[in-house]
Design a protein around this motif. Structure first.
Motif, short mmCIF file in Angstrom:
data_model
loop_
_atom_site.label_atom_id
_atom_site.label_comp_id
_atom_site.label_asym_id
_atom_site.label_seq_id
_atom_site.Cartn_x
_atom_site.Cartn_y
_atom_site.Cartn_z
N SER A 23 33.78 48.28 35.14
CA SER A 23 34.48 47.76 36.24
C SER A 23 35.11 46.13 36.04
O SER A 23 36.31 45.52 36.32
CB SER A 23 33.55 47.12 37.37
OG SER A 23 32.46 48.09 37.52
N LEU A 24 34.88 45.59 34.76
CA LEU A 24 35.75 44.73 33.97
C LEU A 24 37.17 45.09 33.65
O LEU A 24 37.52 43.29 33.30
CB LEU A 24 34.84 43.71 32.78
CG LEU A 24 33.74 43.58 33.83
CD1 LEU A 24 32.84 43.13 32.73
CD2 LEU A 24 34.40 41.77 34.41
N ARG A 25 37.97 46.52 33.94
CA ARG A 25 39.16 46.45 33.53
C ARG A 25 40.06 45.75 34.65
O ARG A 25 41.18 45.59 34.37
CB ARG A 25 39.66 47.68 33.88
CG ARG A 25 38.91 48.39 32.32
CD ARG A 25 38.56 50.05 31.94
NE ARG A 25 38.27 50.60 31.68
CZ ARG A 25 38.32 51.41 30.69
NH1 ARG A 25 40.09 50.93 30.75
NH2 ARG A 25 37.48 51.21 29.55
N ARG A 26 38.84 44.91 35.91
CA ARG A 26 39.83 44.72 36.79
C ARG A 26 39.53 43.52 37.30
O ARG A 26 38.26 42.85 37.02
CB ARG A 26 39.88 45.48 37.84
CG ARG A 26 40.78 47.48 38.00
CD ARG A 26 41.93 46.71 38.11
NE ARG A 26 42.94 48.24 37.70
CZ ARG A 26 43.24 48.71 36.60
NH1 ARG A 26 43.09 48.04 34.99
NH2 ARG A 26 43.83 49.50 36.67
N THR A 27 40.69 42.79 37.71
CA THR A 27 39.79 41.68 38.37
C THR A 27 39.53 40.94 40.47
O THR A 27 40.38 42.12 40.82
CB THR A 27 40.39 39.65 38.16
OG1 THR A 27 41.99 40.28 38.23
CG2 THR A 27 40.56 40.15 36.28
N GLY A 28 38.98 40.02 40.09
CA GLY A 28 39.21 39.93 42.35
C GLY A 28 38.70 41.06 43.34
O GLY A 28 37.43 41.12 42.41
N ILE A 29 39.14 41.37 43.86
CA ILE A 29 38.59 41.98 45.02
C ILE A 29 38.64 43.59 44.39
O ILE A 29 37.91 43.77 44.77
CB ILE A 29 39.70 42.46 46.30
CG1 ILE A 29 39.06 42.89 47.35
CG2 ILE A 29 41.15 42.56 45.83
CD1 ILE A 29 37.78 42.47 48.08
N TYR A 30 39.45 43.98 43.20
CA TYR A 30 39.26 45.14 43.07
C TYR A 30 37.78 45.29 42.00
O TYR A 30 37.43 46.35 42.22
CB TYR A 30 40.28 45.61 41.96
CG TYR A 30 42.00 45.54 42.60
CD1 TYR A 30 42.01 46.62 43.73
CD2 TYR A 30 42.30 44.51 42.76
CE1 TYR A 30 42.86 46.28 44.49
CE2 TYR A 30 43.48 43.89 43.83
CZ TYR A 30 43.70 45.21 44.12
OH TYR A 30 45.53 44.52 45.18
N PHE A 31 37.75 44.24 41.10
CA PHE A 31 36.29 44.36 40.53
C PHE A 31 34.81 44.14 41.68
O PHE A 31 33.67 45.49 41.23
CB PHE A 31 36.03 42.97 39.44
CG PHE A 31 34.48 42.87 39.33
CD1 PHE A 31 34.52 43.75 37.85
CD2 PHE A 31 33.67 42.41 39.89
CE1 PHE A 31 33.35 43.21 37.94
CE2 PHE A 31 32.55 41.72 39.17
CZ PHE A 31 32.06 42.67 37.77
N SER A 32 35.30 43.51 42.82
CA SER A 32 34.18 43.68 43.56
C SER A 32 33.56 44.71 43.85
O SER A 32 32.54 45.40 44.32
CB SER A 32 34.64 42.54 44.97
OG SER A 32 34.62 41.82 44.33
#
Lengths: 383, 448
Positions: free
Chosen positions: A111-120
């Protein structure tokens, strides 16, 4: 940065006030009708859950919508430890935190490959996946919707070496101390205090500072040549382990684990708790957790008879009227009250209840200053 | 980082801190020592009032049943305290209830919302036991919840009088000494419904099951399969659906392509209302498959669900524990007093909850005490009549009530909005009885 005191208190007083407040809860919750073991245990357990969540959300700003998965895994691990090994809670705690940590590592990596809403969204997706697994696919391990319970015929390999099985189901113990009722609460409370202490050390540590740096500007952190990923992953795993601990305690105080514990509503609940209490503050999440659990258990239990008693001071004709109106907000309508409270907090106190309390303290101290005129440390210019 | 933000871990500081912590931690114990000296949980002692805990779903897929259960509980408490017309207190035999409360104590009650969620239900039951000091927990409209709350009650030493729970497990593999069930179970439904289905639809059919994915659905599917396959039906497929799914269209579409000509809906409450309505809307009942009319069967049928599903229930077979149209004195008395109070006839969920409350109260009177082991002993093997189901027995081996089972059919020409089910057959007790050993499980000890 020689003075790390935040607000008026130093960390020692803060910690002591917190510890005393938690341990004396059976006394001061009594007038509020909240002094019974089950609710007190829930306060402490969800306090741990929210503190752990706040280490991720409060420090790094990464909003995970899948923390319930760790809670659920913690519960299942604890129940299986009771079933297979022993009714002692220590191995259960160990396995719960271990499995939750491993799971957090895997989900975090992805999951931590993405940030913000995409992480959520990614965390939410993973959590729902685990919920579905627990609900239907892994039914032999989780017993699906019905929930995983202890059985008389469980092997309990370590326990069976030492003593004969009794006629009834054994209860969870800490070396002979029963983990239900008030002793269960004190066990959870001690772990909550330890959890609070660890969280405080993390907030004050260079590691915590690094996480705060990521929150304020991750790009800048990376431009300084720092790889932020390991820091993020560590925070995520720690936070997951807290959730695993909370899940384990849920199973310890009440040995059953159901799939609904992992549903997205449970993940949303911890977000609400943290925001309600105050994101990024130390005690905020615990206060938020307590408030939500209080609403859920006490407000939802009000029925018309109880309301009529409360309003009995009103004239006869008014009672029915008042009961009808108030009835919308209690009983099965407790969500409505919580929703209203949440809206009020988010609009007027973006920093949660802790910010509200801070404002109140400031207001009072200002008034004192105008009369007494004493200069506190806070009013002096910074270094 | 300087010294002043470190903790004071000097010897003196540590001693002081640990002494304070110890004192605080032990203080509640000083106040509560008396609580442990009692001989059983929530002993009312000399109090003039006792409390029952009614744990029912007020939200979620079974909320309608829960609300009706609560109405019945309130009515039962009224009748026990000698208010109102007495309802089935007047027909219940042998009864020691006098309408002056239980053992001379006035009956009060606490309520809780199970939300048809095991965690919420246990938490609410614990609140009632620990805070409201209830002597008995009753209610619930889901077997998952019943099994979870029943085992909690066993741990806590509080008697659990199950409400609507139809899974074989409740008094089968998950039975408990402190749990009692008046309601019938999936096995009995299968035994009672089987012959009626064979007569109506013949013995050359292909059945497709849609099943609620939890303990009740599993055992109901198993029992229906066993019965129908016993007289020659073939089971095409059995698909599990999540509880409270809302939309069942994705599960219903494959039914027609499977070549099945009977759909067995092992759903209950809001789920059954949705799945049955959708199945009818999709035109399943107008279809011809293998040269036969497509049929739908709902093994566990209740009037509340029939109201929800509307015209879709017409002509559909199912079983129920009790129906308000029964003409015996007890049913008439109950319907009369329930109708006078709430303006609608009671559902079978309401009936079983009302009966359970009276049975518990009567058992306390018979035992002469609220001490659970004695109350349990007077309920075990208790034979009674005049509660709307004819002669009934609480079997001592598994705490399951044995009585006649009603097979019902959706009314084609209802005369009013409540007249939705017709009793087509009363299956005698002997036909639905079974050996308690077939489901396994242990009751556990009397004393906890």
């Amino acid at each position: 940065m020689s003075n790390m005191n935040v607000g008026k208190m130093n960390d020692l007083t803060r910690f002591l006030i917190f510890a005393v407040a938690i341990l004396t809860m059976p006394i001061w919750m009594d007038p509020f009708g909240g002094n019974y073991p089950d609710l007190l245990q829930k306060f402490a357990i969800y306090g741990i859950f929210a503190i752990g969540f706040n280490i991720l959300f409060g420090l790094t700003g990464y909003l995970s919508f899948g923390h319930a998965a760790f809670l659920g895994v913690g519960s299942y691990a604890a129940i299986w430890s009771f079933k297979l090994f022993t009714m002692n809670v220590i191995p259960a705690l160990f396995f719960s935190v271990l499995f939750a940590g491993v799971l957090a590592f895997i989900i975090g990596q992805l999951s931590l490959r993405r940030t913000g809403i995409y992480f959520s969204i990614l965390t939410l997706a993973f959590a729902q996946m685990f919920y579905s697994l627990a609900y239907s696919v892994l039914t032999p391990i989780t017993n699906g919707e019905t929930g995983l319970q202890l059985a008389h015929s469980d092997p309990r390999m370590i326990d069976s070496l030492f003593f004969e099985a009794g006629a009834g189901l054994p209860s969870t113990t800490l070396f002979g101390l029963k983990m239900s009722g008030y002793s269960g609460f004190y066990f959870c409370a001690v772990l909550l205090i330890v959890g609070f202490f660890v969280s405080m050390r993390i907030f004050r540590s260079p590691f915590g500072l690094m996480l705060k740096g990521i929150k304020s500007n991750q790009n800048r952190m990376m431009y300084t040549g720092l790889n932020t990923k390991p820091y993020m992953l560590t925070a995520f795993v720690i936070s997951g382990m807290y959730a695993g601990l909370a899940g384990s305690l849920l199973a310890i105080t009440d040995p059953i684990a159901g799939a609904e514990r992992m549903q997205w509503t449970a993940s949303g609940e911890v977000v609400l708790m943290t925001i309600l209490g105050g994101v990024g503050t130390l005690a905020g999440p615990v206060i938020g957790a307590g408030l939500i659990k209080y609403f859920e258990n006490i407000f939802s239990a009000f029925n018309d008879t109880v309301l009529a008693e409360i309003f009995s001071f009103l004239p006869e004709a008014m009672v029915d009227y008042a009961v009808t109106i108030a009835g919308l907000f209690v009983g099965s309508g407790w969500h409505l009250t919580l929703g209203l409270l949440f809206v009020v907090v988010v609009i007027f106190l973006p920093g949660g209840i802790v910010e509200g309390a801070g404002k109140l303290v400031k207001l009072v101290s200002k008034r004192e200053k105008s009369t007494g005129g004493s200069v506190t440390q806070q009013d002096q210019p910074g270094e | 980082m300087t010294k002043d933000n470190k903790f004071d871990f000097s010897r003196r500081g540590l001693l002081k801190a640990s002494a304070t912590t110890g004192l605080i931690a032990s203080s509640p114990a000083f106040f509560m020592r008396n609580a442990w000296a009692e001989e059983f949980v929530n002993n009312p002692g000399n109090a003039s009032e006792i409390k029952f805990g009614f744990n029912v779903p007020l939200t979620g897929p079974y909320a309608e049943e829960g609300k009706d259960e609560l109405r019945a509980f309130k009515l039962a408490v009224k009748h026990l305290n000698g208010e109102g017309d007495g309802g089935m207190l007047n027909t219940f035999k042998p009864s020691m209830l006098k309408g002056n409360g239980v053992l001379g104590k006035k009956v009060g009650f606490a309520t809780g919302d199970t939300r048809t969620n095991t965690d919420a239900a246990r938490s609410s039951a614990k609140r009632m036991i620990e805070k409201e000091k209830v002597l008995m927990i009753s209610g619930g409209s889901s077997s998952g919840v019943a099994v979870a709350v029943q085992s909690l009650c066993q741990e806590q030493g509080v008697v659990f009088m199950a409400g609507l729970t139809h899974s074989n497990d409740t008094t089968g593999k998950d039975k408990r000494r402190y749990g009692f069930r008046h309601f019938f179970n999936a096995y009995m439904s299968g035994r009672a419904l089987g012959p009626v289905l064979e007569k109506a639809y013949g013995n050359d059919r292909n059945a497709y099951h849609l099943t609620s994915d939890y303990t009740w659905g599993w055992t109901q599917e198993e029992s229906m399969k066993a019965t129908t396959e016993g007289f020659g039906w073939n089971t095409t497929a059995a698909v599990r659906t999540p509880v409270g799914a809302g939309d069942f269209s994705q599960y219903i579409t494959p039914v027609l392509e499977s070549g099945a000509d009977v759909l067995v809906l092992n759903h209950y409450g809001g789920d059954m209302v949705n799945s049955l309505t959708q199945a009818v809307q999709f035109g399943l009942r107008d279809k011809q498959v293998n040269g036969k009319n497509f049929e739908i069967v709902v093994p566990l049928f209740s009037r509340l669900m029939a109201t929800g599903a509307g015209d879709a229930v017409k002509g559909i077979y199912g079983t129920t524990n009790w129906n308000w149209k029964l003409q015996d004195d007890a049913s008439l008395a109950f319907v009369k007093s329930f109708g006078a109070e709430y303006g609608a006839p009671p559902s079978m969920a309401a009936h079983t909850c009302y009966v359970q409350t009276l049975l518990y109260a009567n058992a306390c009177e018979m035992a002469g005490t609220f001490y659970p082991p004695e109350v349990i002993k007077s309920l075990e093997g208790f034979k009674f009549n005049g509660m709307g189901n004819g002669a009934t027995e609480y079997r001592a081996e598994d705490h399951q009530c044995f009585k006649d089972v009603l097979v019902v059919q959706g009314n084609e020409n209802p005369s009013n909005q409540f007249d939705l089910l017709n009793v087509v057959e009363t299956t005698p007790r002997s036909q639905v009885e079974y050996d308690p050993k077939i489901f396994g499980g242990e009751l556990g000890p009397y004393k906890v």
